[in-house]
Design a protein around this motif. Structure first.
Motif, PDB file in Angstrom:
ATOM      1  N   GLY A   1      -7.972 -34.464 -15.859  1.00 21.17           N
ATOM      2  CA  GLY A   1      -7.976 -34.877 -14.722  1.00 21.17           C
ATOM      3  C   GLY A   1      -8.952 -35.040 -13.909  1.00 21.17           C
ATOM      4  O   GLY A   1      -9.720 -34.528 -13.728  1.00 21.17           O
TER       5      GLY A   1
ATOM      6  N   GLY B   1      -9.509 -36.570 -10.662  1.00 17.88           N
ATOM      7  CA  GLY B   1      -9.203 -37.428  -9.419  1.00 17.88           C
ATOM      8  C   GLY B   1     -10.298 -36.843  -8.691  1.00 17.88           C
ATOM      9  O   GLY B   1     -11.150 -36.288  -8.367  1.00 17.88           O
TER      10      GLY B   1
ATOM     11  N   PHE C   1     -11.772 -34.520 -19.235  1.00 19.07           N
ATOM     12  CA  PHE C   1     -10.747 -35.865 -19.417  1.00 19.07           C
ATOM     13  C   PHE C   1     -10.366 -36.453 -18.188  1.00 19.07           C
ATOM     14  O   PHE C   1      -9.501 -35.773 -18.039  1.00 19.07           O
ATOM     15  CB  PHE C   1      -9.253 -35.698 -20.949  1.00 19.07           C
TER      16      PHE C   1
ATOM     17  N   ALA D   1      -7.142 -39.340 -17.582  1.00 21.02           N
ATOM     18  CA  ALA D   1      -6.790 -41.189 -18.005  1.00 21.02           C
ATOM     19  C   ALA D   1      -6.440 -42.341 -17.483  1.00 21.02           C
ATOM     20  O   ALA D   1      -6.815 -43.037 -18.065  1.00 21.02           O
ATOM     21  CB  ALA D   1      -4.585 -40.822 -17.397  1.00 21.02           C
ATOM     22  N   GLU D   2      -7.527 -41.962 -15.873  1.00 15.32           N
ATOM     23  CA  GLU D   2      -7.930 -43.666 -15.779  1.00 15.32           C
ATOM     24  C   GLU D   2      -9.332 -44.004 -16.741  1.00 15.32           C
ATOM     25  O   GLU D   2      -9.814 -43.210 -16.594  1.00 15.32           O
ATOM     26  CB  GLU D   2      -7.945 -43.218 -14.607  1.00 15.32           C
TER      27      GLU D   2
ATOM     28  N   ARG E   1     -10.020 -42.607  -3.763  1.00 13.65           N
ATOM     29  CA  ARG E   1      -8.625 -42.915  -3.297  1.00 13.65           C
ATOM     30  C   ARG E   1      -8.261 -43.298  -1.837  1.00 13.65           C
ATOM     31  O   ARG E   1      -7.495 -44.244  -2.315  1.00 13.65           O
ATOM     32  CB  ARG E   1      -7.769 -41.853  -3.915  1.00 13.65           C
TER      33      ARG E   1
ATOM     34  N   LEU F   1      -8.899 -46.455  -1.089  1.00 11.42           N
ATOM     35  CA  LEU F   1      -8.061 -47.904  -1.935  1.00 11.42           C
ATOM     36  C   LEU F   1      -7.710 -48.167  -0.353  1.00 11.42           C
ATOM     37  O   LEU F   1      -7.858 -49.612  -0.788  1.00 11.42           O
ATOM     38  CB  LEU F   1      -7.091 -47.836  -2.580  1.00 11.42           C
TER      39      LEU F   1
ATOM     40  N   GLY G   1      -3.098 -34.525 -10.436  1.00 13.25           N
ATOM     41  CA  GLY G   1      -2.086 -35.750  -9.859  1.00 13.25           C
ATOM     42  C   GLY G   1      -1.152 -35.635  -9.478  1.00 13.25           C
ATOM     43  O   GLY G   1       0.037 -34.925  -9.838  1.00 13.25           O
ATOM     44  N   SER G   2      -0.415 -36.838  -9.295  1.00 17.20           N
ATOM     45  CA  SER G   2       0.552 -37.351  -9.065  1.00 17.20           C
ATOM     46  C   SER G   2       0.828 -38.796  -9.315  1.00 17.20           C
ATOM     47  O   SER G   2       0.062 -39.291  -9.734  1.00 17.20           O
ATOM     48  CB  SER G   2       1.580 -36.922  -7.728  1.00 17.20           C
TER      49      SER G   2
ATOM     50  N   GLU H   1       0.430 -48.695   4.737  1.00 15.02           N
ATOM     51  CA  GLU H   1      -1.732 -49.248   4.252  1.00 15.02           C
ATOM     52  C   GLU H   1      -1.390 -50.004   3.404  1.00 15.02           C
ATOM     53  O   GLU H   1      -1.646 -50.999   3.367  1.00 15.02           O
ATOM     54  CB  GLU H   1      -2.366 -48.241   3.565  1.00 15.02           C
TER      55      GLU H   1
ATOM     56  N   GLY I   1       0.416 -33.556  -1.147  1.00 14.69           N
ATOM     57  CA  GLY I   1       0.451 -35.363  -0.874  1.00 14.69           C
ATOM     58  C   GLY I   1      -1.058 -35.576   0.095  1.00 14.69           C
ATOM     59  O   GLY I   1      -1.077 -37.261   0.536  1.00 14.69           O
TER      60      GLY I   1
HETATM   61  C1  LIG Z   1      -3.879 -45.891  -0.983  1.00 10.43           C
HETATM   62  C2  LIG Z   1      -4.203 -44.382  -0.406  1.00 10.43           C
HETATM   63  C3  LIG Z   1      -4.612 -43.902   0.757  1.00 10.43           C
HETATM   64  C4  LIG Z   1      -4.521 -42.290   0.553  1.00 10.43           C
HETATM   65  N1  LIG Z   1      -4.903 -42.114   1.577  1.00 10.43           N
HETATM   66  C5  LIG Z   1      -4.683 -40.803   2.220  1.00 10.43           C
HETATM   67  C6  LIG Z   1      -5.158 -40.527   3.763  1.00 10.43           C
HETATM   68  O1  LIG Z   1      -5.532 -41.302   4.358  1.00 10.43           O
HETATM   69  N2  LIG Z   1      -5.816 -39.466   3.638  1.00 10.43           N
HETATM   70  C7  LIG Z   1      -5.058 -37.871   2.589  1.00 10.43           C
HETATM   71  O2  LIG Z   1      -5.458 -36.974   2.608  1.00 10.43           O
HETATM   72  N3  LIG Z   1      -4.625 -38.402   1.628  1.00 10.43           N
HETATM   73  C8  LIG Z   1      -4.273 -40.199   0.911  1.00 10.43           C
HETATM   74  N4  LIG Z   1      -4.511 -40.689   0.180  1.00 10.43           N
HETATM   75  C9  LIG Z   1      -3.833 -39.180  -0.652  1.00 10.43           C
HETATM   76  C10 LIG Z   1      -4.866 -38.765  -2.283  1.00 10.43           C
HETATM   77  O3  LIG Z   1      -5.977 -39.955  -1.874  1.00 10.43           O
HETATM   78  C11 LIG Z   1      -4.807 -37.464  -2.753  1.00 10.43           C
HETATM   79  O4  LIG Z   1      -4.282 -36.516  -2.275  1.00 10.43           O
HETATM   80  C12 LIG Z   1      -5.617 -36.744  -3.306  1.00 10.43           C
HETATM   81  O5  LIG Z   1      -6.648 -38.081  -4.534  1.00 10.43           O
HETATM   82  C13 LIG Z   1      -5.435 -36.453  -4.879  1.00 10.43           C
HETATM   83  O6  LIG Z   1      -6.126 -35.612  -5.853  1.00 10.43           O
HETATM   84  P1  LIG Z   1      -6.021 -35.271  -6.854  1.00 10.43           P
HETATM   85  O7  LIG Z   1      -7.099 -35.147  -7.458  1.00 10.43           O
HETATM   86  O8  LIG Z   1      -5.168 -34.575  -6.907  1.00 10.43           O
HETATM   87  O9  LIG Z   1      -5.370 -36.636  -7.789  1.00 10.43           O
HETATM   88  P2  LIG Z   1      -5.560 -37.840  -8.205  1.00 10.43           P
HETATM   89  O10 LIG Z   1      -6.179 -38.336  -7.330  1.00 10.43           O
HETATM   90  O11 LIG Z   1      -3.663 -38.277  -8.644  1.00 10.43           O
HETATM   91  O12 LIG Z   1      -5.681 -37.672  -9.853  1.00 10.43           O
HETATM   92  C14 LIG Z   1      -5.140 -36.802 -10.417  1.00 10.43           C
HETATM   93  C15 LIG Z   1      -6.715 -38.063 -11.616  1.00 10.43           C
HETATM   94  O13 LIG Z   1      -5.627 -37.090 -13.204  1.00 10.43           O
HETATM   95  C16 LIG Z   1      -5.548 -38.513 -14.321  1.00 10.43           C
HETATM   96  N5  LIG Z   1      -4.159 -37.340 -15.470  1.00 10.43           N
HETATM   97  C17 LIG Z   1      -3.414 -37.281 -15.229  1.00 10.43           C
HETATM   98  N6  LIG Z   1      -2.279 -36.908 -16.214  1.00 10.43           N
HETATM   99  C18 LIG Z   1      -3.711 -37.102 -17.301  1.00 10.43           C
HETATM  100  C19 LIG Z   1      -4.155 -36.465 -18.598  1.00 10.43           C
HETATM  101  N7  LIG Z   1      -2.762 -35.820 -19.039  1.00 10.43           N
HETATM  102  N8  LIG Z   1      -5.142 -36.204 -18.734  1.00 10.43           N
HETATM  103  C20 LIG Z   1      -5.630 -36.997 -18.208  1.00 10.43           C
HETATM  104  N9  LIG Z   1      -6.230 -37.103 -17.137  1.00 10.43           N
HETATM  105  C21 LIG Z   1      -5.450 -37.062 -16.535  1.00 10.43           C
HETATM  106  C22 LIG Z   1      -4.894 -39.111 -13.388  1.00 10.43           C
HETATM  107  O14 LIG Z   1      -4.899 -40.297 -14.622  1.00 10.43           O
HETATM  108  C23 LIG Z   1      -6.066 -39.452 -11.808  1.00 10.43           C
HETATM  109  O15 LIG Z   1      -7.137 -40.201 -12.436  1.00 10.43           O
HETATM  110  C24 LIG Z   1      -4.265 -41.564  -0.412  1.00 10.43           C
HETATM  111  C25 LIG Z   1      -3.786 -41.846  -1.256  1.00 10.43           C
HETATM  112  C26 LIG Z   1      -3.670 -43.000  -1.475  1.00 10.43           C
HETATM  113  C27 LIG Z   1      -3.025 -43.558  -3.009  1.00 10.43           C
END
Ligand SMILES: Cc1cc2nc3c(=O)[nH]c(=O)nc-3n(C[C@H](O)[C@H](O)[C@H](O)COP(=O)(O)OP(=O)(O)OC[C@H]3O[C@@H](n4cnc5c(N)ncnc54)[C@H](O)[C@@H]3O)c2cc1C
Length: 423
Positions: A27, A29, A52, A54-55, A62, A65, A127-128, A176, A304
């Motif tokens: 992942g 992110g 690795f 997925a996107e 993010r 966005l 992520g989720s 949003e 979240g």
């Molecule tokens: C439009 C939007 C606005 C937001 N605004 C805010 C805000 O104002 N304030 C705030 O605090 N938070 C906000 N958030 C939430 C914040 O973006 C998330 O909390 C944060 O991005 C989480 O990060 P992460 O790396 O845990 O997960 P993610 O950003 O979801 O990244 C996980 C990555 O892992 C990849 N993945 C999944 N499964 C696999 C696999 N099997 N193999 C390889 N890769 C995989 C996914 O494709 C993804 O790219 C917002 C979210 C969105 C969508």
């Protein structure tokens, strides 16, 4: 040391054993990227980092966005690091190549491209994904979610060819999405199950003030309403509400919450509940596998917002680098800072008062300003701010530290500089 593995198809892959294999991250992110930056800054001990994802894109902002959807910034502003940064720091990122299997006995991951990669340590940062509603019609064309850049492009495209949208969910993502589509010229109705918007972050007064303000800007907001079904032949044409009202629409956006991506971990035998279970060092139930960000669960907490993920990245980087100042993750009372349609919002700690709570409130409706502080036994236990959120970090610090505020309880609403000057 090299080891040979043979696979069902007769193909053979040569891999390093776990001692000299790289750190593998599943992942890419915002949280994975923060971890990589911390590891690089600490001079990590690994024989390279392999990511690795997925996107089809390397980690991007993010959170922004929403600004892309609202046409406030271009897509190009989302990038967190240029590609040259990854090469310079020996970080290999394989986009559009999700991990499909983890073999904790062999210490390998297998990707959708059939690549088998050994790891010395594995980090899950998957992520989720948007939760589904579990009602009929969710698979119709024109029913979209708002999580990825691909989703955002699909929403922008839909806004350029259609006129009406229904957004389901009045949390920050739904708001949003609704505001972004409105800014792109769509007539938007927002449905929210609870009786006030942002019910996790705001109390009823602040939620109602926000509703009034957004309604003035042209959003049609229906609180206390849930969809019963999405209707249409191949493309969505209407939303049927629980009270059997039917609203025609060209587009539906589902923004009713998120579900941690845990399938990979669960199938690999790692302990999972709602998320992948981790301890305060982000270790899963397998000693060589870690998890962080929105896919993980610490105690009863899942996440979240990005800030706890960043704190986890810091903790994990210190542990993986075995630095002397290694810390433990503790979720604390994580503050939510949001900007909905340009209106700053801050929320930390408790939102609702109990029988023994002292309630300090102030509001300036024409200026869309509101504040509410909850005090119990001389300690601040909750803060909700709308319009002017400058004092938010101070209140969050007071809530987290549990300091006695009795000395400035009467002036606390005026903020830190005033209280310090008056002390
Ligand atoms: C439009 C939007 C606005 C937001 N605004 C805010 C805000 O104002 N304030 C705030 O605090 N938070 C906000 N958030 C939430 C914040 O973006 C998330 O909390 C944060 O991005 C989480 O990060 P992460 O790396 O845990 O997960 P993610 O950003 O979801 O990244 C996980 C990555 O892992 C990849 N993945 C999944 N499964 C696999 C696999 N099997 N193999 C390889 N890769 C995989 C996914 O494709 C993804 O790219 C917002 C979210 C969105 C969508």
């Amino acid at each position: 040391m090299l080891r040979l593995f043979s696979f069902g198809s007769g193909a053979r892959l040569t891999m390093r054993t776990s001692e000299d294999a790289p750190l593998v991250i599943c992942g890419h992110g915002m949280v994975a990227q923060r971890l990589i930056e911390r590891l690089v800054a600490l001079g990590h001990p690994f024989n390279g980092i392999v990511v690795f994802n997925a996107e089809p894109f390397s980690a991007y902002n993010r959170i922004q966005l929403s600004a892309v959807l609202a046409n406030e910034i271009p897509e190009a502003d989302l990038a967190l690091k240029p590609q040259s940064w990854f090469a310079r720091h020996k970080v290999s990122v394989f986009n559009h190549e999700p991990v499909t299997r983890i073999d904790t006995d062999r210490g390998t991951v297998t990707t959708a491209h059939g690549r088998v990669q050994a790891y010395s340590k594995l980090v899950l940062a998957t992520g989720s994904r948007p939760s589904s509603l579990g009602i009929s019609g969710e698979d119709l064309d024109g029913v979209l979610t708002f999580r990825t850049l691909a989703d955002t492009r699909a929403l922008i495209n839909a806004a350029s060819t259609h006129k009406r949208a229904v957004v389901i969910g009045g949390g920050f993502l739904g708001l949003e999405a609704a505001e972004g589509l409105r800014a792109r010229g769509m007539a938007v109705t927002l449905l929210h199950r609870s009786d006030h918007l942002l019910n996790r972050q705001l109390d009823t007064t602040a939620g109602d003030m926000l509703k009034g303000l957004l309604a003035q800007r042209g959003l049609n907001i229906l609180t206390g309403q849930s969809p019963a079904a999405l209707l249409g032949k191949s493309r969505v044409a209407a939303v049927q509400l629980n009270d059997d009202t039917v609203m025609s629409t060209d587009l539906v956006v589902i923004a009713t919450g998120i579900t941690p991506n845990i399938d990979l971990a669960r199938i690999a035998g790692l302990q999972c509940n709602k998320g992948i279970c981790v301890d305060s060092r982000m270790r899963t139930s397998h000693p060589a596998v870690y998890a962080l960000g929105e896919c993980c669960q610490f105690g009863t907490h899942t996440f979240g917002l990005v800030e706890p993920g960043f704190q986890q990245a810091q903790v994990l980087a210190q542990h993986l680098c075995q630095t002397s100042e290694a810390t433990e993750f503790s979720p604390g009372s994580i503050a939510t800072r949001l900007k909905i349609s340009g209106i700053p919002i801050f929320s930390c700690g408790r939102v609702q008062a109990g029988p023994a709570t002292e309630d300090i409130q102030w509001q300036d409706r024409p200026e869309h300003r509101y504040g509410r502080l909850l005090v119990e036994q001389g300690q601040l236990v909750g803060a909700v701010l709308m319009g002017d959120t400058a004092s938010g970090p101070w209140y969050a610090d007071l809530i987290d530290s549990g300091r006695d505020i009795s000395g400035y309880r009467d002036t606390i609403a005026f903020g830190q500089p005033y209280c310090e000057a008056a002390a």
